[in-house]
Design a protein around this motif. Structure first.
Motif, PDB file in Angstrom:
ATOM      1  N   CYS A 193       0.855  -1.183   0.000  1.00  0.00           N
ATOM      2  CA  CYS A 193       0.000   0.000   0.000  1.00  0.00           C
ATOM      3  C   CYS A 193       0.894   1.238   0.000  1.00  0.00           C
ATOM      4  O   CYS A 193       1.576   1.516   0.986  1.00  0.00           O
ATOM      5  CB  CYS A 193      -0.920  -0.003   1.213  1.00  0.00           C
ATOM      6  N   GLU A 194       0.892   1.956  -1.086  1.00  0.00           N
ATOM      7  CA  GLU A 194       1.743   3.130  -1.242  1.00  0.00           C
ATOM      8  C   GLU A 194       0.954   4.409  -0.992  1.00  0.00           C
ATOM      9  O   GLU A 194      -0.236   4.472  -1.286  1.00  0.00           O
ATOM     10  CB  GLU A 194       2.335   3.151  -2.658  1.00  0.00           C
ATOM     11  N   PRO A 195       1.599   5.434  -0.467  1.00  0.00           N
ATOM     12  CA  PRO A 195       3.038   5.525  -0.222  1.00  0.00           C
ATOM     13  C   PRO A 195       3.482   5.045   1.152  1.00  0.00           C
ATOM     14  O   PRO A 195       4.656   5.146   1.483  1.00  0.00           O
ATOM     15  CB  PRO A 195       3.296   7.017  -0.360  1.00  0.00           C
ATOM     16  N   ALA A 196       2.565   4.515   1.966  1.00  0.00           N
ATOM     17  CA  ALA A 196       2.906   4.199   3.351  1.00  0.00           C
ATOM     18  C   ALA A 196       4.035   3.184   3.467  1.00  0.00           C
ATOM     19  O   ALA A 196       4.904   3.306   4.338  1.00  0.00           O
ATOM     20  CB  ALA A 196       1.669   3.685   4.086  1.00  0.00           C
ATOM     21  N   LEU A 197       4.030   2.172   2.590  1.00  0.00           N
ATOM     22  CA  LEU A 197       5.046   1.129   2.706  1.00  0.00           C
ATOM     23  C   LEU A 197       6.455   1.694   2.573  1.00  0.00           C
ATOM     24  O   LEU A 197       7.387   1.209   3.217  1.00  0.00           O
ATOM     25  CB  LEU A 197       4.824   0.047   1.646  1.00  0.00           C
ATOM     26  N   GLY A 198       6.605   2.723   1.750  1.00  0.00           N
ATOM     27  CA  GLY A 198       7.924   3.287   1.498  1.00  0.00           C
ATOM     28  C   GLY A 198       8.536   4.023   2.664  1.00  0.00           C
ATOM     29  O   GLY A 198       9.696   4.443   2.591  1.00  0.00           O
ATOM     30  N   GLN A 199       7.777   4.163   3.752  1.00  0.00           N
ATOM     31  CA  GLN A 199       8.323   4.878   4.912  1.00  0.00           C
ATOM     32  C   GLN A 199       9.403   4.097   5.633  1.00  0.00           C
ATOM     33  O   GLN A 199      10.328   4.669   6.202  1.00  0.00           O
ATOM     34  CB  GLN A 199       7.226   5.194   5.945  1.00  0.00           C
ATOM     35  N   THR A 200       9.262   2.795   5.672  1.00  0.00           N
ATOM     36  CA  THR A 200      10.206   1.962   6.408  1.00  0.00           C
ATOM     37  C   THR A 200      11.321   1.499   5.491  1.00  0.00           C
ATOM     38  O   THR A 200      11.062   0.918   4.437  1.00  0.00           O
ATOM     39  CB  THR A 200       9.496   0.734   7.008  1.00  0.00           C
ATOM     40  N   SER A 201      12.553   1.758   5.885  1.00  0.00           N
ATOM     41  CA  SER A 201      13.703   1.366   5.083  1.00  0.00           C
ATOM     42  C   SER A 201      13.675  -0.134   4.791  1.00  0.00           C
ATOM     43  O   SER A 201      13.444  -0.938   5.693  1.00  0.00           O
ATOM     44  CB  SER A 201      14.999   1.709   5.820  1.00  0.00           C
ATOM     45  N   PHE A 202      13.857  -0.473   3.546  1.00  0.00           N
ATOM     46  CA  PHE A 202      13.958  -1.849   3.056  1.00  0.00           C
ATOM     47  C   PHE A 202      12.622  -2.598   3.033  1.00  0.00           C
ATOM     48  O   PHE A 202      12.593  -3.770   2.632  1.00  0.00           O
ATOM     49  CB  PHE A 202      14.969  -2.669   3.880  1.00  0.00           C
ATOM     50  N   ALA A 203      11.521  -1.965   3.431  1.00  0.00           N
ATOM     51  CA  ALA A 203      10.238  -2.679   3.463  1.00  0.00           C
ATOM     52  C   ALA A 203       9.804  -3.094   2.063  1.00  0.00           C
ATOM     53  O   ALA A 203       9.360  -4.228   1.841  1.00  0.00           O
ATOM     54  CB  ALA A 203       9.161  -1.808   4.112  1.00  0.00           C
ATOM     55  N   ARG A 204       9.910  -2.181   1.127  1.00  0.00           N
ATOM     56  CA  ARG A 204       9.516  -2.477  -0.243  1.00  0.00           C
ATOM     57  C   ARG A 204      10.381  -3.603  -0.817  1.00  0.00           C
ATOM     58  O   ARG A 204       9.888  -4.488  -1.523  1.00  0.00           O
ATOM     59  CB  ARG A 204       9.643  -1.205  -1.083  1.00  0.00           C
ATOM     60  N   ASP A 205      11.686  -3.567  -0.504  1.00  0.00           N
ATOM     61  CA  ASP A 205      12.589  -4.625  -0.962  1.00  0.00           C
ATOM     62  C   ASP A 205      12.123  -5.982  -0.436  1.00  0.00           C
ATOM     63  O   ASP A 205      12.148  -6.987  -1.160  1.00  0.00           O
ATOM     64  CB  ASP A 205      14.015  -4.361  -0.456  1.00  0.00           C
ATOM     65  N   TRP A 206      11.725  -6.004   0.841  1.00  0.00           N
ATOM     66  CA  TRP A 206      11.313  -7.263   1.458  1.00  0.00           C
ATOM     67  C   TRP A 206      10.023  -7.790   0.836  1.00  0.00           C
ATOM     68  O   TRP A 206       9.911  -8.989   0.547  1.00  0.00           O
ATOM     69  CB  TRP A 206      11.138  -7.080   2.966  1.00  0.00           C
ATOM     70  N   PHE A 207       9.059  -6.925   0.605  1.00  0.00           N
ATOM     71  CA  PHE A 207       7.810  -7.338  -0.023  1.00  0.00           C
ATOM     72  C   PHE A 207       8.075  -7.953  -1.393  1.00  0.00           C
ATOM     73  O   PHE A 207       7.494  -8.980  -1.756  1.00  0.00           O
ATOM     74  CB  PHE A 207       6.863  -6.133  -0.176  1.00  0.00           C
ATOM     75  N   LYS A 208       8.942  -7.304  -2.154  1.00  0.00           N
ATOM     76  CA  LYS A 208       9.248  -7.816  -3.484  1.00  0.00           C
ATOM     77  C   LYS A 208       9.993  -9.138  -3.405  1.00  0.00           C
ATOM     78  O   LYS A 208       9.718 -10.076  -4.167  1.00  0.00           O
ATOM     79  CB  LYS A 208      10.075  -6.794  -4.261  1.00  0.00           C
ATOM     80  N   ALA A 209      10.931  -9.255  -2.470  1.00  0.00           N
ATOM     81  CA  ALA A 209      11.748 -10.455  -2.340  1.00  0.00           C
ATOM     82  C   ALA A 209      10.905 -11.692  -2.040  1.00  0.00           C
ATOM     83  O   ALA A 209      11.087 -12.752  -2.655  1.00  0.00           O
ATOM     84  CB  ALA A 209      12.804 -10.261  -1.261  1.00  0.00           C
ATOM     85  N   ILE A 210       9.970 -11.583  -1.076  1.00  0.00           N
ATOM     86  CA  ILE A 210       9.205 -12.775  -0.695  1.00  0.00           C
ATOM     87  C   ILE A 210       8.278 -13.222  -1.820  1.00  0.00           C
ATOM     88  O   ILE A 210       8.013 -14.419  -1.985  1.00  0.00           O
ATOM     89  CB  ILE A 210       8.416 -12.570   0.618  1.00  0.00           C
TER      90      ILE A 210
END
Length: 387
Positions: free
Chosen positions: A174-191
């Motif tokens: 859920c953007e832009p909220a997810l982008g607030q936490t460092s590396f959160a977007r990376d983790w969502f994409k990775a899993i």
């Protein structure tokens, strides 16, 4: 009406052609986004059952957080049902409240999706994970109210088990909220990538039905052609061996797609346009996907400097009303009317203040149509199947 199960209560069901489980963050920061998500899930339920050509089952897991961050509940798990009416009743129970610190009980929600549903070996199996915050223990760069190693479930272990069960994970950030936490977007994409699924950055929930229904059609098409895909890959490997050639895995999948395309094989392919969150916004996803545990993830990320986030603020779940939810429509302004890059929000405040280096989200669209099978599809499918 299909009441939520406890962790001791196993669910049961038949063997449908499509099994779809939604895992949704129901903490306060989801706000009005969750209302849009509910409407979208209802649409998905209706449209998946509309053609009547296959059996479909739906399940739901909602989660919040552990005490002391939240005292309402950790997870609620709703049994598989083939009834659209009952599935929509499940969705009606969703409500955003509580939460506490930034991270939430993501690990528990994903674990319930894996462990508490009797997934059929023969079905197309999809988990749709919708959230605006990462799990606890991602890195030292997030405000985490729980100590390291507290959780009994490890989402990195669970997504590998999803892969082994051929469960496809769609991570919906859920953007832009997810982008607030460092590396959160990376983790969502990775899993998502671990399971052969996809990461979707959505500025709102309106496209979710199209994306998930298109994805289900795509995976169904690939499953129907599983034998052909495997046969082509095996043939290329045997051919290379007999001729003394050496192909990389990437080259094999590319050649397999090319040959099947030449034979006229077409599959549904969905395209979701970017909203300004491209590869440059998830530079750590590949390295995270190679980690086997959350400890490996956090050990790796703790050594890194957080990349400059598009949006910076502290999340506050308990004080945000529906109108305060961090969606693209700020203060009634149209989505692109407010330049946005970094955002700052004080804990307990509902006022977001744009700061320097504005970056616009682009308008987003989705399309799905039959096309010659692609290398990307062959790669995802072959890795999931272990070809």
């Amino acid at each position: 009406m299909g009441i939520a199960t406890t962790k001791e209560e196993k669910v049961s069901g038949d063997q449908p052609g499509l099994e779809l489980v939604f895992v949704c963050d129901c903490t306060g920061s989801m706000g009005s986004y969750i209302k849009s998500a509910q409407d979208s899930i209802r649409t998905i339920i209706t449209e998946c059952k509309a053609d009547g050509k296959r059996d479909v089952k739906f399940g739901l897991v909602t989660y919040r957080d552990h005490p002391p961050e939240d005292h309402s509940y950790i997870t609620k798990t709703f049994k598989f049902t083939s009834s659209p009416v009952q599935a929509k009743q499940y969705v009606d129970t969703m409500a955003a409240d509580g939460g506490g610190d930034g991270p939430e009980a993501v690990a528990d929600g994903l674990h319930d999706a894996l462990a508490f549903f009797p997934w059929s070996p023969s079905a197309v199996k999809i988990v749709v994970f919708i959230a605006d915050a990462p799990p606890h223990g991602l890195s030292k760069h997030q405000t985490d109210g729980l100590p390291p190693g507290w959780d009994t479930h490890d989402p990195m272990v669970d997504v590998v088990q999803m892969l082994q069960k051929e469960i496809i994970l769609y991570s919906v950030g859920c953007e832009p909220a997810l982008g607030q936490t460092s590396f959160a977007r990376d983790w969502f994409k990775a899993i998502a990538e671990v399971t052969g699924g996809r990461y979707l950055s959505l500025k709102n929930a309106k496209l979710l039905p199209q994306v998930i229904i298109g994805g289900a059609s795509e995976e169904t098409d690939l499953e129907k052609n599983a034998a052909l895909i495997e046969e082509e890959i095996v043939s290329i490997r045997q051919e290379a061996s007999s001729e003394g050639k050496s192909y990389t895995e990437d080259e094999i999948f590319e050649l397999a797609a090319k040959r099947m395309g030449e034979k006229g094989l077409k599959t549904t392919q969905g395209l979701l346009s970017d909203i300004g969150v491209g590869e440059e916004q998830t530079p750590f996803s590949g390295r995270i996907s190679e980690c086997k545990t959350m400890k490996e993830v956090s050990d790796m990320l703790n050594k890194e400097s957080p990349p400059q986030s598009q949006f910076q603020f502290s999340r506050s779940s308990s004080t945000m009303s529906d109108g305060d939810c961090l969606e693209m429509d700020y203060g009634g302004l149209p989505p692109l009317a407010m330049p946005m890059s970094s955002m700052s929000m004080a804990r307990g405040s509902s006022m977001a203040t744009p700061t320097a280096a504005p970056a616009h989200f682009a308008e987003q669209s989705y399309s799905a149509m039959p096309q010659a099978i692609s290398k990307e599809q062959v790669t995802r499918f072959a890795r999931r199947k272990g070809y």
